[in-house]
Each structure stands twice: as C-alpha cells, then as structure tokens.
Design a protein around this motif. Structure first.
Motif, PDB file in Angstrom:
ATOM      1  N   VAL A 180       0.767  -0.980  -0.025  1.00  0.00           N
ATOM      2  CA  VAL A 180       0.233   0.003   0.052  1.00  0.00           C
ATOM      3  C   VAL A 180       1.073   1.100  -0.209  1.00  0.00           C
ATOM      4  O   VAL A 180       2.016   1.203   0.336  1.00  0.00           O
ATOM      5  CB  VAL A 180      -0.928  -0.010   1.252  1.00  0.00           C
TER       6      VAL A 180
ATOM      7  N   GLN B   5      -6.808  -3.163   2.452  1.00  0.00           N
ATOM      8  CA  GLN B   5      -7.471  -1.797   2.713  1.00  0.00           C
ATOM      9  C   GLN B   5      -8.776  -2.233   2.672  1.00  0.00           C
ATOM     10  O   GLN B   5      -9.460  -2.985   1.504  1.00  0.00           O
ATOM     11  CB  GLN B   5      -7.181  -0.626   1.835  1.00  0.00           C
TER      12      GLN B   5
ATOM     13  N   GLY C 110      -3.534   1.888   6.002  1.00  0.00           N
ATOM     14  CA  GLY C 110      -3.622   0.329   5.595  1.00  0.00           C
ATOM     15  C   GLY C 110      -3.542  -0.280   6.713  1.00  0.00           C
ATOM     16  O   GLY C 110      -3.216  -0.102   7.839  1.00  0.00           O
TER      17      GLY C 110
END
Ligand code: ZN
Length: 209
Positions: free
Chosen positions: A56, A91, A107
């Motif tokens: 992420v 997520q 995240g």
C-alpha cells in the motif's frame, strides 16, 4: 522460544523473517498485558503461514515513522517498520467511501485470524496505520474489538461514550455493532487491533450517511 543462542537462531526457520520477529514480539506483548491477554489469548504453538506480500502507498510513511512510543511498544514499532515492505497489506474501503487521500495514507495487515500469518478462527489481530490528519468515518461490525495504540495518537469516538485521545499503551474497547469513528490530528497512529466473537470473518460496514 529460544533467545540469545546464535546456534539455535541459525536453525530457527523464522530467522531473518521480519514478520516472524514481529509475530513473536506481539505475542509477547499480549502475554504481558492483561487487558490484551484477557480479550483474546495468543494462539498456542501457531504455525507460520506465508502470505503473498501486498503493498500500500502508506508503507513508506511507516518506514519513516518518528512519533511518540513507549519502552513497551518501541521494539514492536521497529519490527513493524522492518516487516512493512514484505507484509500482506489490505484496505477495507473504496475510494467512494473514504476518498483517495485516505487510501494513500492508511493500511492494515492481519497477524492472527482466519486469513492471517497464524491461523485462528476465534480471534483476529491486525496491525493498522493511519497517517496524520485523517478522519475514519463512523462504522460498525459484529465482532468485539480492542484497540491498543503502539505509536502516535488518535482521537476515538464511539456511540454512547465520551471521545478519548489515546497515546501509546492506551486501549479502547468497542462492543458488538457499536458505532465508532476515529480522527488523527498532528500525529499518525499505529495500533494493534484485536477482534473476537461472532462475525469474525465479516468486513466492516460504514454507517448509513
Ligand atoms: Zn472497528
């Protein structure tokens, strides 16, 4: 658990595995913290499951994290930084629900649970991160939840309770289906989140707006 013996460390399959190190440290923290241990015990003799790394954008923010922590949490925070690049990040939300800025700076990954590095069907443990200045909108889930702040701070809101600003080692409990929300202000927050009870595999539902 072997400690301080370099020969044994060499044959330990977890050697060099930053995620293994993080799991050991979190397990130790839970054992030493009655509030966490009483909420959901760490699995007995867990078997490490290799999960595909998933990135992420927030990984680089975590690697550069320099915020308040405590002696009890500082080693775990360093372990999270070391493990971040190889972790299986997720997520929960869509851009329509929370916006692109939120998704770029938040995240989580699952340590223990139905799809974690250590399997459990009775509890889940996650590492979660939100950068500074984010609003996590009101949401709910059937599983009971316990937050434990590892680094930074955040303001927690929950239906029927006064809001509270949590700093490292601070905890916040959410009952089953209790509506709750969170804001970060000047600092990011890095937290251990635990779930237990019914609805363990369910995802979070946003409050109807
Ligand atoms: Zn929650």
């Amino acid at each position: 658990m072997f400690k301080g013996n370099s020969k044994l460390d060499k044959i330990d399959p977890m050697t060099g595995n930053a995620l293994g190190d993080l799991l050991a440290r979190v397990g130790e923290l839970i054992q030493l913290t009655p509030e966490l241990r009483d909420f959901a015990p760490w699995p007995n003799q867990p078997h490490f499951i290799r999960l595909e790394p998933a990135a992420v954008p927030a990984i680089s923010l975590i690697e550069g994290l320099a915020v308040q922590k405590t002696i009890a949490t500082s080693q775990i925070v360093e372990s999270i930084k070391s493990a971040a690049r190889g972790a299986s990040w997720q997520q929960t939300y869509s851009e329509a629900e929370v916006g692109a800025d939120f998704l770029n700076r938040y995240g989580w990954f699952e340590l223990v649970g139905p799809s974690g590095y250590y399997f459990s069907d009775s509890a889940r443990a996650f590492i979660v991160f939100w950068d500074a200045g984010l609003h996590y909108p009101a949401h709910l889930h059937e599983a009971e939840e316990l937050y434990y702040v590892l680094a930074g701070s955040a303001e927690f809101h929950a239906d029927g309770q006064p809001s509270a600003r949590l700093v490292p080692e601070g905890t916040r409990y959410h009952a089953s289906n209790q509506l709750h929300a969170m804001d970060t202000h000047a600092e990011p927050v890095l937290a251990l989140v635990m779930w237990r009870g019914q609805g363990l595999k369910d995802s979070v539902r946003m409050a109807a707006s």
